[in-house]
Design a protein around this motif. Structure first.
Motif, mmCIF file in Angstrom:
data_model
loop_
_atom_site.group_PDB
_atom_site.id
_atom_site.type_symbol
_atom_site.label_atom_id
_atom_site.label_comp_id
_atom_site.label_asym_id
_atom_site.label_seq_id
_atom_site.Cartn_x
_atom_site.Cartn_y
_atom_site.Cartn_z
ATOM 1 N N GLY A 104 21.657 -12.259 3.775
ATOM 2 C CA GLY A 104 20.438 -11.735 4.382
ATOM 3 C C GLY A 104 19.718 -10.744 3.488
ATOM 4 N N GLN A 105 20.147 -10.627 2.226
ATOM 5 C CA GLN A 105 19.533 -9.700 1.282
ATOM 6 C C GLN A 105 18.641 -10.463 0.307
ATOM 7 N N ARG A 106 17.505 -9.860 -0.030
ATOM 8 C CA ARG A 106 16.639 -10.446 -1.034
ATOM 9 C C ARG A 106 17.208 -10.176 -2.421
ATOM 10 N N VAL A 107 16.983 -11.114 -3.320
ATOM 11 C CA VAL A 107 17.432 -10.952 -4.699
ATOM 12 C C VAL A 107 16.317 -10.268 -5.489
ATOM 13 N N SER A 108 16.583 -9.052 -5.950
ATOM 14 C CA SER A 108 15.599 -8.286 -6.713
ATOM 15 C C SER A 108 15.457 -8.880 -8.113
ATOM 16 N N PRO A 109 14.389 -8.520 -8.837
ATOM 17 C CA PRO A 109 14.257 -9.011 -10.225
ATOM 18 C C PRO A 109 15.472 -8.684 -11.086
ATOM 19 N N LYS A 110 16.022 -7.476 -10.954
ATOM 20 C CA LYS A 110 17.210 -7.120 -11.734
ATOM 21 C C LYS A 110 18.391 -7.996 -11.336
ATOM 22 N N ALA A 111 18.577 -8.176 -10.037
ATOM 23 C CA ALA A 111 19.691 -8.996 -9.565
ATOM 24 C C ALA A 111 19.498 -10.450 -9.976
ATOM 25 N N TYR A 112 18.247 -10.892 -10.048
ATOM 26 C CA TYR A 112 17.982 -12.267 -10.483
ATOM 27 C C TYR A 112 18.448 -12.451 -11.921
ATOM 28 N N GLY A 113 18.266 -11.423 -12.731
ATOM 29 C CA GLY A 113 18.774 -11.477 -14.097
ATOM 30 C C GLY A 113 20.287 -11.600 -14.116
ATOM 31 N N CYS A 114 20.953 -10.963 -13.146
ATOM 32 C CA CYS A 114 22.410 -11.081 -13.051
ATOM 33 C C CYS A 114 22.814 -12.528 -12.776
ATOM 34 N N LEU A 115 22.044 -13.225 -11.955
ATOM 35 C CA LEU A 115 22.351 -14.622 -11.654
ATOM 36 C C LEU A 115 22.269 -15.476 -12.918
ATOM 37 N N HIS A 116 21.255 -15.224 -13.730
ATOM 38 C CA HIS A 116 21.135 -15.966 -14.994
ATOM 39 C C HIS A 116 22.353 -15.700 -15.873
ATOM 40 N N GLY A 117 22.826 -14.454 -15.898
ATOM 41 C CA GLY A 117 24.007 -14.133 -16.685
ATOM 42 C C GLY A 117 25.248 -14.844 -16.170
ATOM 43 N N LEU A 118 25.388 -14.912 -14.849
ATOM 44 C CA LEU A 118 26.539 -15.587 -14.255
ATOM 45 C C LEU A 118 26.520 -17.079 -14.577
ATOM 46 N N VAL A 119 25.335 -17.675 -14.575
ATOM 47 C CA VAL A 119 25.213 -19.086 -14.928
ATOM 48 C C VAL A 119 25.733 -19.318 -16.350
ATOM 49 N N GLN A 120 25.435 -18.385 -17.239
ATOM 50 C CA GLN A 120 25.868 -18.522 -18.621
ATOM 51 C C GLN A 120 27.378 -18.291 -18.770
ATOM 52 N N ASP A 121 27.944 -17.355 -17.990
ATOM 53 C CA ASP A 121 29.343 -16.977 -18.176
ATOM 54 C C ASP A 121 30.327 -17.857 -17.416
ATOM 55 N N PHE A 122 30.014 -18.198 -16.172
ATOM 56 C CA PHE A 122 30.925 -19.038 -15.400
ATOM 57 C C PHE A 122 31.106 -20.387 -16.091
ATOM 58 N N ARG A 123 32.252 -20.993 -15.839
ATOM 59 C CA ARG A 123 32.543 -22.274 -16.481
ATOM 60 C C ARG A 123 31.472 -23.304 -16.132
ATOM 61 N N LYS A 124 30.990 -24.007 -17.154
ATOM 62 C CA LYS A 124 29.920 -24.986 -16.978
ATOM 63 C C LYS A 124 30.341 -26.070 -15.990
ATOM 64 N N GLY A 125 29.422 -26.412 -15.111
ATOM 65 C CA GLY A 125 29.678 -27.431 -14.107
ATOM 66 C C GLY A 125 30.247 -26.876 -12.810
ATOM 67 N N TRP A 126 30.707 -25.613 -12.845
ATOM 68 C CA TRP A 126 31.333 -25.016 -11.669
ATOM 69 C C TRP A 126 30.631 -23.735 -11.225
ATOM 70 N N GLN A 127 29.508 -23.400 -11.849
ATOM 71 C CA GLN A 127 28.887 -22.100 -11.585
ATOM 72 C C GLN A 127 28.590 -21.877 -10.107
ATOM 73 N N VAL A 128 27.997 -22.856 -9.457
ATOM 74 C CA VAL A 128 27.594 -22.675 -8.055
ATOM 75 C C VAL A 128 28.819 -22.547 -7.151
#
Length: 237
Positions: A104-128
Motif C-alpha cells: 500500500g506504499q508508493r514507490v518514491s523516485p529514490k526507491a525506484y532506483g533501488c528496484l533497478h539495482g535489485l534487478v541487476q543484483d538478483f540472479r537473472k531470471g529470478w528477480q521478481v
C-alpha cells in the motif's frame, strides 16, 4: 476530435519510418538494445498527429516502447521489435506494481532506483520471484535476520552460514517492521540467501530441491561470496 482508425493506420506507417530513420541516424544504446529516443511531443510534431495517437500507436506492434524521463521531459524510447519481458526497466516496473499492491506504499523516485539495482543484483531470471518473497512477512523477517548475522569465521562459505554479512565498523541499519526498499537494496544478498533457503526447505527431501540449491550456488560462485559486503552509502538506511 477523435482520430479515425484510418488515421491511426497512416500514423503507424509514418511513425514506423521515423523510428527507423532516427535509429539509423542517431540510435542510442540502452539496456542492450538500440533505441530512437525523443519526447512524445516531438514524435507527434514530426508525424503530424496528436501525442495521444503517438502513445496509442507505440503501445502496439511492431513497436517496442519504454517511457522514461530524459532531461526533465517524458520521452519515448522506441525500437522496432518484440518487447523483451526481461528488460531491466520492465522488471523494475513489475516489482514496483507488486510492492505497491502488497504494501500500500508508493514507490518514491529514490526507491525506484533501488528496484533497478535489485534487478541487476538478483540472479537473472529470478528477480521478481526473489523480490516477491523478500517483501512478504516471512521473507522480510528472514532478510532482516540474516542482515544481522555476525561471525568471525571467514573460512565457512557464505551459503553455509545462512547469509553471513561482515559487520562494518560504525555502521548499523534500521530494522524496519515493514519492507523498506533502501534496506533491501543494501542487503540484497541476504534476501537472495533467504529465498534459496526457503526453496531448499520446500524441496529438501527431493533430488529436485537439492539440484535447485546446488545449481544456484554453483552459478553464484559460493567461494567468491566470502568477500561480499553490503554496499553502504552515506544516504542509505
Amino acid at each position: 476530435m477523435q482520430e479515425s482508425s484510418g488515421a491511426d493506420s497512416s500514423a503507424q506507417v509514418r511513425l514506423d519510418a521515423l523510428v527507423r530513420q532516427t535509429i539509423e541516424e542517431n540510435g542510442q544504446h540502452f539496456e542492450g538494445k538500440t533505441w530512437a529516443i525523443l519526447p512524445y511531443q516531438e514524435w507527434a510534431d514530426m508525424a503530424g498527429v496528436s501525442t495521444k495517437t503517438v502513445t496509442r500507436t507505440f503501445q502496439k506492434a511492431p513497436f517496442d516502447t519504454l517511457r522514461k524521463r530524459v532531461e526533465g521531459r517524458q520521452a519515448a524510447l522506441v525500437r522496432i521489435g518484440k518487447p523483451d519481458p526481461n528488460q531491466p526497466t520492465r522488471l523494475a516496473k513489475r516489482m514496483a506494481v507488486i510492492f505497491e499492491a502488497q504494501t500500500g506504499q508508493r514507490v518514491s523516485p529514490k526507491a525506484y532506483g533501488c528496484l533497478h539495482g535489485l534487478v541487476q543484483d538478483f540472479r537473472k531470471g529470478w528477480q521478481v520471484e526473489i523480490f516477491k518473497y523478500a517483501i512478504n512477512p516471512e521473507g522480510w523477517a528472514q532478510t532482516k535476520s540474516l542482515s544481522k548475522y555476525k561471525t568471525e569465521d571467514h573460512v565457512t562459505p557464505l551459503h553455509k552460514t545462512g547469509g553471513m554479512v561482515k559487520p562494518l565498523p560504525g555502521k548499523f541499519h534500521h530494522h524496519h517492521k515493514y519492507p523498506h526498499l533502501p534496506t533491501l537494496r543494501v542487503f540484497w544478498m541476504c534476501a537472495e540467501s533467504a529465498f534459496v533457503a526457503k526453496r531448499l526447505s520446500e524441496g529438501s527431501k527431493t533430488l529436485e530441491g537439492h539440484a535447485f540449491y546446488l545449481d544456484w550456488w554453483q552459478e553464484r560462485d559460493a567461494a567468491a561470496l566470502l568477500d561480499w559486503e553490503p554496499n553502504w552509502k552515506p544516504s542509505d538506511v
